[in-house]
Motif scaffolding. Structure first.
Motif, PDB file in Angstrom:
ATOM      1  N   PRO A 120       0.811  -1.219   0.000  1.00  0.00           N
ATOM      2  CA  PRO A 120       0.000   0.000   0.000  1.00  0.00           C
ATOM      3  C   PRO A 120       0.845   1.270   0.000  1.00  0.00           C
ATOM      4  O   PRO A 120       0.349   2.339  -0.341  1.00  0.00           O
ATOM      5  CB  PRO A 120      -0.832  -0.112   1.281  1.00  0.00           C
ATOM      6  N   ARG A 121       2.124   1.139   0.353  1.00  0.00           N
ATOM      7  CA  ARG A 121       2.988   2.315   0.404  1.00  0.00           C
ATOM      8  C   ARG A 121       4.382   1.927  -0.073  1.00  0.00           C
ATOM      9  O   ARG A 121       5.060   1.130   0.572  1.00  0.00           O
ATOM     10  CB  ARG A 121       3.058   2.863   1.829  1.00  0.00           C
ATOM     11  N   PRO A 122       4.832   2.483  -1.202  1.00  0.00           N
ATOM     12  CA  PRO A 122       6.208   2.194  -1.638  1.00  0.00           C
ATOM     13  C   PRO A 122       7.223   2.802  -0.678  1.00  0.00           C
ATOM     14  O   PRO A 122       6.903   3.738   0.077  1.00  0.00           O
ATOM     15  CB  PRO A 122       6.293   2.844  -3.027  1.00  0.00           C
ATOM     16  N   GLU A 123       8.428   2.265  -0.701  1.00  0.00           N
ATOM     17  CA  GLU A 123       9.533   2.823   0.090  1.00  0.00           C
ATOM     18  C   GLU A 123      10.671   3.162  -0.872  1.00  0.00           C
ATOM     19  O   GLU A 123      11.213   2.272  -1.529  1.00  0.00           O
ATOM     20  CB  GLU A 123       9.995   1.825   1.149  1.00  0.00           C
ATOM     21  N   ILE A 124      11.007   4.431  -0.942  1.00  0.00           N
ATOM     22  CA  ILE A 124      12.101   4.907  -1.788  1.00  0.00           C
ATOM     23  C   ILE A 124      12.940   5.870  -0.964  1.00  0.00           C
ATOM     24  O   ILE A 124      12.406   6.815  -0.372  1.00  0.00           O
ATOM     25  CB  ILE A 124      11.579   5.598  -3.063  1.00  0.00           C
ATOM     26  N   GLY A 125      14.238   5.615  -0.891  1.00  0.00           N
ATOM     27  CA  GLY A 125      15.128   6.456  -0.112  1.00  0.00           C
ATOM     28  C   GLY A 125      15.683   5.729   1.100  1.00  0.00           C
ATOM     29  O   GLY A 125      15.631   4.501   1.181  1.00  0.00           O
ATOM     30  N   TRP A 126      16.193   6.499   2.042  1.00  0.00           N
ATOM     31  CA  TRP A 126      16.829   5.928   3.229  1.00  0.00           C
ATOM     32  C   TRP A 126      15.816   5.789   4.354  1.00  0.00           C
ATOM     33  O   TRP A 126      15.193   6.769   4.754  1.00  0.00           O
ATOM     34  CB  TRP A 126      17.999   6.805   3.663  1.00  0.00           C
ATOM     35  N   TYR A 127      15.648   4.568   4.846  1.00  0.00           N
ATOM     36  CA  TYR A 127      14.681   4.266   5.901  1.00  0.00           C
ATOM     37  C   TYR A 127      15.392   3.609   7.081  1.00  0.00           C
ATOM     38  O   TYR A 127      16.267   2.766   6.893  1.00  0.00           O
ATOM     39  CB  TYR A 127      13.597   3.304   5.390  1.00  0.00           C
ATOM     40  N   ASP A 128      14.957   3.986   8.282  1.00  0.00           N
ATOM     41  CA  ASP A 128      15.485   3.331   9.481  1.00  0.00           C
ATOM     42  C   ASP A 128      14.864   1.939   9.596  1.00  0.00           C
ATOM     43  O   ASP A 128      13.630   1.794   9.606  1.00  0.00           O
ATOM     44  CB  ASP A 128      15.170   4.149  10.731  1.00  0.00           C
ATOM     45  N   VAL A 129      15.702   0.939   9.669  1.00  0.00           N
ATOM     46  CA  VAL A 129      15.274  -0.453   9.781  1.00  0.00           C
ATOM     47  C   VAL A 129      15.521  -0.919  11.205  1.00  0.00           C
ATOM     48  O   VAL A 129      16.631  -0.779  11.734  1.00  0.00           O
ATOM     49  CB  VAL A 129      16.043  -1.334   8.775  1.00  0.00           C
ATOM     50  N   ASP A 197       9.963   6.848 -14.773  1.00  0.00           N
ATOM     51  CA  ASP A 197       8.591   6.970 -14.281  1.00  0.00           C
ATOM     52  C   ASP A 197       8.452   8.026 -13.185  1.00  0.00           C
ATOM     53  O   ASP A 197       7.350   8.221 -12.652  1.00  0.00           O
ATOM     54  CB  ASP A 197       8.096   5.628 -13.751  1.00  0.00           C
ATOM     55  N   GLY A 198       9.551   8.681 -12.830  1.00  0.00           N
ATOM     56  CA  GLY A 198       9.478   9.718 -11.811  1.00  0.00           C
ATOM     57  C   GLY A 198       9.197   9.192 -10.419  1.00  0.00           C
ATOM     58  O   GLY A 198       8.526   9.858  -9.622  1.00  0.00           O
ATOM     59  N   ASP A 199       9.720   8.011 -10.095  1.00  0.00           N
ATOM     60  CA  ASP A 199       9.452   7.404  -8.781  1.00  0.00           C
ATOM     61  C   ASP A 199       9.954   8.275  -7.638  1.00  0.00           C
ATOM     62  O   ASP A 199       9.299   8.389  -6.599  1.00  0.00           O
ATOM     63  CB  ASP A 199      10.136   6.034  -8.693  1.00  0.00           C
ATOM     64  N   VAL A 200      11.118   8.879  -7.827  1.00  0.00           N
ATOM     65  CA  VAL A 200      11.714   9.682  -6.752  1.00  0.00           C
ATOM     66  C   VAL A 200      10.866  10.919  -6.471  1.00  0.00           C
ATOM     67  O   VAL A 200      10.561  11.236  -5.314  1.00  0.00           O
ATOM     68  CB  VAL A 200      13.164  10.065  -7.117  1.00  0.00           C
ATOM     69  N   ALA A 201      10.464  11.633  -7.514  1.00  0.00           N
ATOM     70  CA  ALA A 201       9.623  12.823  -7.327  1.00  0.00           C
ATOM     71  C   ALA A 201       8.288  12.447  -6.708  1.00  0.00           C
ATOM     72  O   ALA A 201       7.774  13.164  -5.839  1.00  0.00           O
ATOM     73  CB  ALA A 201       9.418  13.528  -8.665  1.00  0.00           C
ATOM     74  N   ALA A 202       7.716  11.303  -7.123  1.00  0.00           N
ATOM     75  CA  ALA A 202       6.434  10.869  -6.566  1.00  0.00           C
ATOM     76  C   ALA A 202       6.546  10.566  -5.080  1.00  0.00           C
ATOM     77  O   ALA A 202       5.560  10.673  -4.340  1.00  0.00           O
ATOM     78  CB  ALA A 202       5.927   9.636  -7.317  1.00  0.00           C
ATOM     79  N   ALA A 203       7.758  10.208  -4.640  1.00  0.00           N
ATOM     80  CA  ALA A 203       7.987   9.941  -3.215  1.00  0.00           C
ATOM     81  C   ALA A 203       8.298  11.214  -2.431  1.00  0.00           C
ATOM     82  O   ALA A 203       8.582  11.142  -1.232  1.00  0.00           O
ATOM     83  CB  ALA A 203       9.124   8.938  -3.055  1.00  0.00           C
ATOM     84  N   GLY A 204       8.258  12.371  -3.095  1.00  0.00           N
ATOM     85  CA  GLY A 204       8.524  13.642  -2.429  1.00  0.00           C
ATOM     86  C   GLY A 204       9.991  13.923  -2.220  1.00  0.00           C
ATOM     87  O   GLY A 204      10.354  14.725  -1.354  1.00  0.00           O
ATOM     88  N   LEU A 205      10.835  13.296  -3.022  1.00  0.00           N
ATOM     89  CA  LEU A 205      12.281  13.466  -2.896  1.00  0.00           C
ATOM     90  C   LEU A 205      12.839  14.044  -4.190  1.00  0.00           C
ATOM     91  O   LEU A 205      12.138  14.132  -5.195  1.00  0.00           O
ATOM     92  CB  LEU A 205      12.948  12.110  -2.607  1.00  0.00           C
ATOM     93  N   ASP A 206      14.098  14.440  -4.151  1.00  0.00           N
ATOM     94  CA  ASP A 206      14.767  14.808  -5.399  1.00  0.00           C
ATOM     95  C   ASP A 206      16.106  14.090  -5.474  1.00  0.00           C
ATOM     96  O   ASP A 206      16.621  13.573  -4.485  1.00  0.00           O
ATOM     97  CB  ASP A 206      14.917  16.333  -5.563  1.00  0.00           C
ATOM     98  N   HIS A 207      16.651  14.052  -6.678  1.00  0.00           N
ATOM     99  CA  HIS A 207      17.865  13.285  -6.923  1.00  0.00           C
ATOM    100  C   HIS A 207      19.038  13.773  -6.084  1.00  0.00           C
ATOM    101  O   HIS A 207      19.792  12.971  -5.523  1.00  0.00           O
ATOM    102  CB  HIS A 207      18.212  13.332  -8.409  1.00  0.00           C
ATOM    103  N   ASP A 208      19.205  15.085  -5.992  1.00  0.00           N
ATOM    104  CA  ASP A 208      20.326  15.631  -5.224  1.00  0.00           C
ATOM    105  C   ASP A 208      20.235  15.250  -3.755  1.00  0.00           C
ATOM    106  O   ASP A 208      21.256  14.954  -3.115  1.00  0.00           O
ATOM    107  CB  ASP A 208      20.390  17.151  -5.377  1.00  0.00           C
ATOM    108  N   GLN A 209      19.013  15.259  -3.218  1.00  0.00           N
ATOM    109  CA  GLN A 209      18.802  14.840  -1.820  1.00  0.00           C
ATOM    110  C   GLN A 209      19.314  13.423  -1.591  1.00  0.00           C
ATOM    111  O   GLN A 209      20.037  13.150  -0.631  1.00  0.00           O
ATOM    112  CB  GLN A 209      17.300  14.860  -1.492  1.00  0.00           C
ATOM    113  N   LEU A 210      18.902  12.527  -2.461  1.00  0.00           N
ATOM    114  CA  LEU A 210      19.276  11.125  -2.295  1.00  0.00           C
ATOM    115  C   LEU A 210      20.780  10.926  -2.433  1.00  0.00           C
ATOM    116  O   LEU A 210      21.392  10.165  -1.679  1.00  0.00           O
ATOM    117  CB  LEU A 210      18.543  10.254  -3.309  1.00  0.00           C
ATOM    118  N   LEU A 211      21.376  11.598  -3.406  1.00  0.00           N
ATOM    119  CA  LEU A 211      22.820  11.450  -3.600  1.00  0.00           C
ATOM    120  C   LEU A 211      23.595  12.021  -2.419  1.00  0.00           C
ATOM    121  O   LEU A 211      24.586  11.421  -1.969  1.00  0.00           O
ATOM    122  CB  LEU A 211      23.240  12.138  -4.895  1.00  0.00           C
TER     123      LEU A 211
END
Length: 243
Positions: A120-129, A197-211
């Motif tokens: 129900p919710r994708p996970e893209i980016g850095w997540y605390d596990v 498909d713009g997965d990063v933008a859809a997750a409310g993130l941008d490329h520079d943030q992730l890098l």
């Protein structure tokens, strides 16, 4: 006579998903690294191809890596995904240890009796596990890029999770990971360039943030991925086989 080094086989299910830091961590633990390309780059948009996999009995560890497609896609299950599942069962029967990463972890779950479906919710980016066994799966931020999640196979033990999805399980000598321990900035740059498909933008993130975040965490992740491989080899690879 010199001892023969153990060998790990990385199954590159698609060309964009390589072993990167995970290959380096196995090398640090004395392994020879081999890789097998499953879906060639020219077939990314039509990935239902027939594949003849190598004999799993020639390896000590097999690591199915990530991919952009769902493991439950019927056309893929009728072709290479079905063949790869058979490979994993044969490998387990032969005593080969298995470590699945993202798509590869879902593939292990599906192979040994669990299920995989859209989350129900994708996970893209850095997540605390959060980890129940930090001696096997170190807790902390791990990189994610997935839209599906598994239910545990019968007899499996969950090792780690986020609020949204299970992140690691162990079943005999097999361990599935939902996150991407292998990610480094070079690998991520390739994924971001391919984010059509713009997965990063859809997750409310941008490329520079992730890098930037990936660069900041590089030393910490390098330490934890070596600990993860050590934990897998020590606590999982020597245990009884999945069935």
């Amino acid at each position: 006579m010199a001892a023969v080094a153990p060998t790990v086989l990385f199954l590159r299910n698609e060309h964009m998903a390589t072993e990167a830091l995970l290959g380096e961590a196995f090398t640090d633990h004395g392994f020879e690294v081999d890789a097998f390309e499953v879906v060639p780059p020219a077939r990314v948009d039509s990935p239902a191809v027939d594949v003849t996999f190598p004999d799993p009995a020639g390896y000590d560890v097999i690591v199915p890596l990530g991919a952009r497609w769902p493991v439950y896609d019927p056309a893929l299950r009728d072709t290479w995904v079905g063949s790869e599942m058979a490979l994993l069962r044969d490998a387990a029967d032969a005593g080969v240890a298995l470590l699945g990463v993202c798509f590869g972890g879902q593939l292990l779950a599906q192979t040994f009796g669990g299920s995989v479906a859209r989350s129900p919710r994708p996970e893209i980016g850095w997540y605390d596990v959060v980890s129940e066994r930090p001696d096997i799966v170190p807790a902390g931020p791990w990189f994610q890029w997935h839209f599906d999640r598994w239910t545990l196979p019968p007899g499996a033990t969950e090792l780690a999770r986020t609020p949204n999805s299970s992140q690691a399980f162990v079943l005999g000598r097999a361990m599935g990971l939902q996150f991407h321990p292998e990610i480094d900035t070079d690998l991520l740059k390739g994924w971001l360039a391919d984010d059509r498909d713009g997965d990063v933008a859809a997750a409310g993130l941008d490329h520079d943030q992730l890098l930037t975040r990936t660069t900041e965490l590089a030393d910490d992740v390098g330490t934890r991925i070596r600990a993860l491989v050590a934990g897998f080899l020590t606590h999982v690879a020597g245990h009884s086989l999945p069935s």
